[in-house]
Design a protein around this motif. Sequence first.
Motif, mmCIF file in Angstrom:
data_model
loop_
_atom_site.group_PDB
_atom_site.id
_atom_site.type_symbol
_atom_site.label_atom_id
_atom_site.label_comp_id
_atom_site.label_asym_id
_atom_site.label_seq_id
_atom_site.Cartn_x
_atom_site.Cartn_y
_atom_site.Cartn_z
ATOM 1 N N PHE A 18 107.381 -35.565 51.699
ATOM 2 C CA PHE A 18 107.514 -36.943 52.173
ATOM 3 C C PHE A 18 107.926 -36.987 53.644
ATOM 4 O O PHE A 18 107.431 -37.806 54.408
ATOM 5 C CB PHE A 18 108.539 -37.713 51.341
ATOM 6 N N GLY A 19 108.849 -36.112 54.049
ATOM 7 C CA GLY A 19 109.291 -36.069 55.439
ATOM 8 C C GLY A 19 108.147 -35.767 56.390
ATOM 9 O O GLY A 19 108.008 -36.400 57.443
ATOM 10 N N ALA A 20 107.317 -34.812 56.020
ATOM 11 C CA ALA A 20 106.178 -34.457 56.867
ATOM 12 C C ALA A 20 105.159 -35.591 56.928
ATOM 13 O O ALA A 20 104.652 -35.928 57.995
ATOM 14 C CB ALA A 20 105.532 -33.175 56.361
ATOM 15 N N ILE A 58 104.338 -28.085 63.353
ATOM 16 C CA ILE A 58 103.556 -27.090 62.613
ATOM 17 C C ILE A 58 104.442 -26.401 61.582
ATOM 18 O O ILE A 58 104.045 -26.228 60.427
ATOM 19 C CB ILE A 58 102.914 -26.078 63.585
ATOM 20 N N ARG A 59 105.654 -26.020 61.983
ATOM 21 C CA ARG A 59 106.595 -25.388 61.042
ATOM 22 C C ARG A 59 106.943 -26.345 59.901
ATOM 23 O O ARG A 59 107.003 -25.942 58.733
ATOM 24 C CB ARG A 59 107.856 -24.925 61.758
ATOM 25 N N LEU A 60 107.168 -27.604 60.217
ATOM 26 C CA LEU A 60 107.487 -28.608 59.196
ATOM 27 C C LEU A 60 106.338 -28.759 58.199
ATOM 28 O O LEU A 60 106.545 -28.753 56.984
ATOM 29 C CB LEU A 60 107.798 -29.949 59.871
ATOM 30 N N LEU A 61 105.120 -28.855 58.705
ATOM 31 C CA LEU A 61 103.950 -29.002 57.841
ATOM 32 C C LEU A 61 103.706 -27.756 57.002
ATOM 33 O O LEU A 61 103.354 -27.848 55.822
ATOM 34 C CB LEU A 61 102.712 -29.321 58.677
ATOM 35 N N ALA A 62 103.899 -26.587 57.589
ATOM 36 C CA ALA A 62 103.696 -25.338 56.846
ATOM 37 C C ALA A 62 104.726 -25.202 55.731
ATOM 38 O O ALA A 62 104.387 -24.817 54.608
ATOM 39 C CB ALA A 62 103.761 -24.143 57.794
ATOM 40 N N SER A 63 105.983 -25.541 56.009
ATOM 41 C CA SER A 63 107.011 -25.422 54.969
ATOM 42 C C SER A 63 106.797 -26.436 53.847
ATOM 43 O O SER A 63 107.211 -26.215 52.717
ATOM 44 C CB SER A 63 108.418 -25.560 55.558
ATOM 45 N N ALA A 64 106.099 -27.534 54.155
ATOM 46 C CA ALA A 64 105.774 -28.538 53.138
ATOM 47 C C ALA A 64 104.493 -28.181 52.383
ATOM 48 O O ALA A 64 104.079 -28.925 51.493
ATOM 49 C CB ALA A 64 105.642 -29.918 53.786
ATOM 50 N N GLY A 65 103.857 -27.069 52.747
ATOM 51 C CA GLY A 65 102.646 -26.641 52.063
ATOM 52 C C GLY A 65 101.403 -27.415 52.455
ATOM 53 O O GLY A 65 100.410 -27.417 51.729
ATOM 54 N N LEU A 66 101.439 -28.058 53.624
ATOM 55 C CA LEU A 66 100.342 -28.925 54.040
ATOM 56 C C LEU A 66 99.456 -28.327 55.124
ATOM 57 O O LEU A 66 98.387 -28.867 55.417
ATOM 58 C CB LEU A 66 100.899 -30.264 54.533
#
Length: 132
Positions: A18-20, A58-66
């Motif tokens: 949700f954050g991403a 990019i790090r945020l999206l990657a950690s969210a699996g997106l």
Amino acid sequence: MSRQMERDAPAPSTEEVFGALDDETCRCILDQTADEPLSASEIAGVCGVSSSTAYRKIRLLASAGLLARTTRVRVDGNHASQYQRSFAAVVVFPGDEGLEVSVLAEEWVDDSEGTDPLSRDTYERLSDAGGP
């Protein structure tokens, strides 16, 4: 390198996803990387942000699996990381302890043979919750 998410990777939390998705720059990155992978500098340019902001998102999206990272191989040996949207669907459904999220890679969405445990599990959980 494959865009498929690793099955043994930890599932992202609902808050991470949700954050991403709530972040305008993250949504721009997902839009821009839907059809072809881009480098971090290309992402910064098309989304109108600094390089440091692009890397943070990019790090945020990657950690969210997106977002998935692959390597752009160059003949001169100067290889570069590139990023591409790594999902076909984000499914939100009520769970035992509040809302739950499943991030589904494209390969997992069309599971006509019913062989993928994640697809079956997600479908069963949605059915239990009154969904499809």
